[in-house]
Design an enzyme around this catalytic site. Structure first.
Site, mmCIF file in Angstrom:
data_model
loop_
_atom_site.group_PDB
_atom_site.id
_atom_site.type_symbol
_atom_site.label_atom_id
_atom_site.label_comp_id
_atom_site.label_asym_id
_atom_site.label_seq_id
_atom_site.Cartn_x
_atom_site.Cartn_y
_atom_site.Cartn_z
ATOM 1 N N CYS A 1 -5.500 4.777 1.643
ATOM 2 C CA CYS A 1 -4.320 4.582 0.792
ATOM 3 C C CYS A 1 -4.585 4.919 -0.670
ATOM 4 O O CYS A 1 -3.661 4.846 -1.494
ATOM 5 C CB CYS A 1 -3.817 3.151 0.921
ATOM 6 S SG CYS A 1 -3.459 2.696 2.624
ATOM 7 N N HIS B 1 -0.562 -1.545 -6.749
ATOM 8 C CA HIS B 1 -0.729 -1.211 -5.334
ATOM 9 C C HIS B 1 0.259 -2.030 -4.509
ATOM 10 O O HIS B 1 0.957 -1.487 -3.661
ATOM 11 C CB HIS B 1 -2.171 -1.483 -4.907
ATOM 12 C CG HIS B 1 -2.483 -1.028 -3.522
ATOM 13 N ND1 HIS B 1 -2.286 0.266 -3.100
ATOM 14 C CD2 HIS B 1 -2.975 -1.713 -2.442
ATOM 15 C CE1 HIS B 1 -2.653 0.382 -1.822
ATOM 16 N NE2 HIS B 1 -3.060 -0.799 -1.407
ATOM 17 N N GLU C 1 -5.095 -8.403 -6.038
ATOM 18 C CA GLU C 1 -4.707 -7.530 -7.145
ATOM 19 C C GLU C 1 -4.282 -8.356 -8.364
ATOM 20 O O GLU C 1 -4.579 -7.982 -9.500
ATOM 21 C CB GLU C 1 -3.583 -6.582 -6.729
ATOM 22 C CG GLU C 1 -3.272 -5.547 -7.795
ATOM 23 C CD GLU C 1 -2.333 -4.450 -7.330
ATOM 24 O OE1 GLU C 1 -2.184 -3.452 -8.068
ATOM 25 O OE2 GLU C 1 -1.738 -4.578 -6.234
ATOM 26 N N LYS D 1 6.682 -0.078 -3.793
ATOM 27 C CA LYS D 1 6.586 -0.192 -2.327
ATOM 28 C C LYS D 1 7.592 -1.189 -1.771
ATOM 29 O O LYS D 1 7.869 -1.177 -0.576
ATOM 30 C CB LYS D 1 5.167 -0.599 -1.917
ATOM 31 C CG LYS D 1 4.104 0.472 -2.108
ATOM 32 C CD LYS D 1 2.769 0.003 -1.542
ATOM 33 C CE LYS D 1 1.676 1.055 -1.718
ATOM 34 N NZ LYS D 1 1.190 1.123 -3.108
ATOM 35 N N HIS E 1 5.093 1.355 2.493
ATOM 36 C CA HIS E 1 3.764 1.883 2.187
ATOM 37 C C HIS E 1 3.573 3.235 2.858
ATOM 38 O O HIS E 1 3.461 3.322 4.088
ATOM 39 C CB HIS E 1 2.701 0.898 2.658
ATOM 40 C CG HIS E 1 1.330 1.174 2.112
ATOM 41 N ND1 HIS E 1 1.040 2.260 1.318
ATOM 42 C CD2 HIS E 1 0.148 0.505 2.269
ATOM 43 C CE1 HIS E 1 -0.236 2.246 1.003
ATOM 44 N NE2 HIS E 1 -0.797 1.191 1.559
ATOM 45 N N PHE F 1 -8.418 1.173 2.628
ATOM 46 C CA PHE F 1 -9.394 0.714 3.604
ATOM 47 C C PHE F 1 -10.756 1.338 3.294
ATOM 48 O O PHE F 1 -10.853 2.462 2.814
ATOM 49 C CB PHE F 1 -8.976 1.117 5.019
ATOM 50 C CG PHE F 1 -7.910 0.247 5.636
ATOM 51 C CD1 PHE F 1 -7.357 -0.827 4.961
ATOM 52 C CD2 PHE F 1 -7.466 0.497 6.928
ATOM 53 C CE1 PHE F 1 -6.385 -1.627 5.542
ATOM 54 C CE2 PHE F 1 -6.499 -0.292 7.518
ATOM 55 C CZ PHE F 1 -5.953 -1.361 6.834
#
Length: 410
Positions: A165, A304, A315, A334, A339, A398
């Site tokens: 991502c 994010h 975050e 998002k 996403h 990831f």
């Protein structure tokens, strides 16, 4: 950028997203707080996830040759179309430029999983002779870069970054460095994804990563106490990056300057962030140091903010670690797009640039019941007018890979 040499600016933008298939439509939907999440049929038996963010009113035949469409995975189609939008927007093909100094760095988080799944079924049901001869080239991640390069005769760097991502941000940041060091004068950079397939969705369900909310428009809710996972979406974003003097010499419209790029690794876990947000904080700090600015100069952060229970808290902790008690205004787009994985960084970079140009910060919709542990100004529910000189974009992936970009008004 600090350790490099030449200034890098953005002269073209292109986007395909669940909230619009061009920059104007996507941005207008974004600032109006319109959700692009709908009920979708994944094609998976007994599937508890019945929502997603797919492209709407989209027909690839309006943009690509039907033969080409049959040969390449949808994510490649999306990437080519977004890249072509940004190229047209930039006007570089109308200028007398050196094509040996024009390159492309375009990636995806997962790549051609739709093509992989379909050819595996053909192999099992009808034998190897039915597998497409374009199976491999039509599904590999770097083929967006390859085909855009072939179409336009771009002979500069032809690369593709794959960092889950974080892909979009990494492609943009590394492309900017190619220009800064003199390897290229122009780079087309971004990310694309079409991972809403049965196998992909099944994998994310098993990982307990996806929202099970039955109300599509309310499902993506970053920092809300009722969030239960991210919403899987499709799309692509593309930026044309250009050396500043090169852009000026041809009279290009400059939309923003890239002044900082920072990366890091959590060195912690395959899928979960550390609770103290140390990797994300390091990426942000590295980007700020690269930009040679103070934290107080940042006006807006496109976070994010995926709507996962652990990620949103980590975050938030990271933002406080970097900015202390003076955290800038934040939002997660998002909440509207879902996403888009490898495309997210590029799409959200475009929203950062639009925020700079328009003086509007997009909202975080569905933030009705804020998590007490997520207690910053996340621009809840409605957009706000604000002068934005500097904007930051966060993308984390990831494997613990983190990337942050900093854009400045010019």
């Amino acid at each position: 950028m600090k350790q490099l040499h030449r200034r890098v600016v953005v002269t073209g933008l292109g986007i395909l997203s669940p909230i619009g298939n061009n920059v104007d439509d996507a941005w207008n939907s974004c600032i109006e707080g319109k959700s692009g999440i709908t009920t979708v049929d994944i094609g998976l038996a007994n599937n508890p996830v019945k929502i997603g963010g797919r492209l709407k009113d989209f027909n690839p035949e309006n943009f690509l040759d039907s033969k080409e469409i049959r040969r390449i995975d949808p994510f490649i189609q999306y990437g080519i179309i977004a890249a072509n939008q940004s190229i047209e927007h930039s006007g570089i093909l109308d200028s007398n430029i050196d094509l040996t100094k024009v390159g492309i760095n375009f990636g995806a988080g997962i790549g051609g999983i739709d093509t992989i799944e379909k050819n595996k079924i053909l192999l099992e049901e009808k034998g190897y002779k039915k597998v497409s001869p374009f199976f491999v080239p039509g599904s590999i991640v770097n083929m967006i870069s390859g085909l855009v390069s072939i179409k336009h005769g771009f002979m500069g760097p032809n690369t593709s970054v794959v960092t889950a991502c974080s892909t979009g941000n990494h492609c943009i940041g590394t492309a900017a460095r190619s220009i800064s060091c003199g390897e290229a004068d122009v780079m087309i950079a971004g990310g694309a994804e079409m991972a809403s397939t049965p196998l992909s969705v099944a994998g994310f369900i098993s990982a307990r990563a996806l929202s099970m909310n039955s109300n599509p428009e309310a499902a993506s809710r970053p920092w809300d106490n009722d969030r239960d996972g991210f919403v899987l979406s499709d799309g692509a974003g593309s930026l044309v990056l250009e050396e500043y003097e090169h852009a000026k010499s041809r009279g290009a419209t400059i939309h923003a300057e890239i002044i900082g790029f920072g990366t890091s690794s959590d060195a912690y876990h395959m899928t979960a962030p550390p609770e103290d947000g140390r990797g994300a904080a390091l990426a942000m700090s590295n980007a700020i140091n690269d930009a040679e600015i103070d934290t107080s100069e940042i006006d807006y952060i496109n976070a994010h903010g995926t709507s996962t229970p652990l990620g949103d808290i980590a975050e938030t902790v990271a933002l406080k670690k970097v900015f202390g008690t003076d955290v800038p205004q934040i939002s997660s787009t998002k909440s509207m797009t879902g996403h888009t994985l490898g495309a997210a960084g590029a799409i959200e970079s475009i929203f950062c640039i639009k925020a700079i140009n328009e003086g509007i910060i997009p909202p975080t919709i569905n933030l009705d019941n804020p998590d007490p542990l997520c207690d910053l100004n996340f621009t809840p529910l409605v957009s706000s007018e604000k002068k934005v000189e500097v904007a930051m974009n966060n993308s984390f992936g990831f494997g613990g890979t983190n990337s942050t970009l900093v854009f400045k008004k010019i």
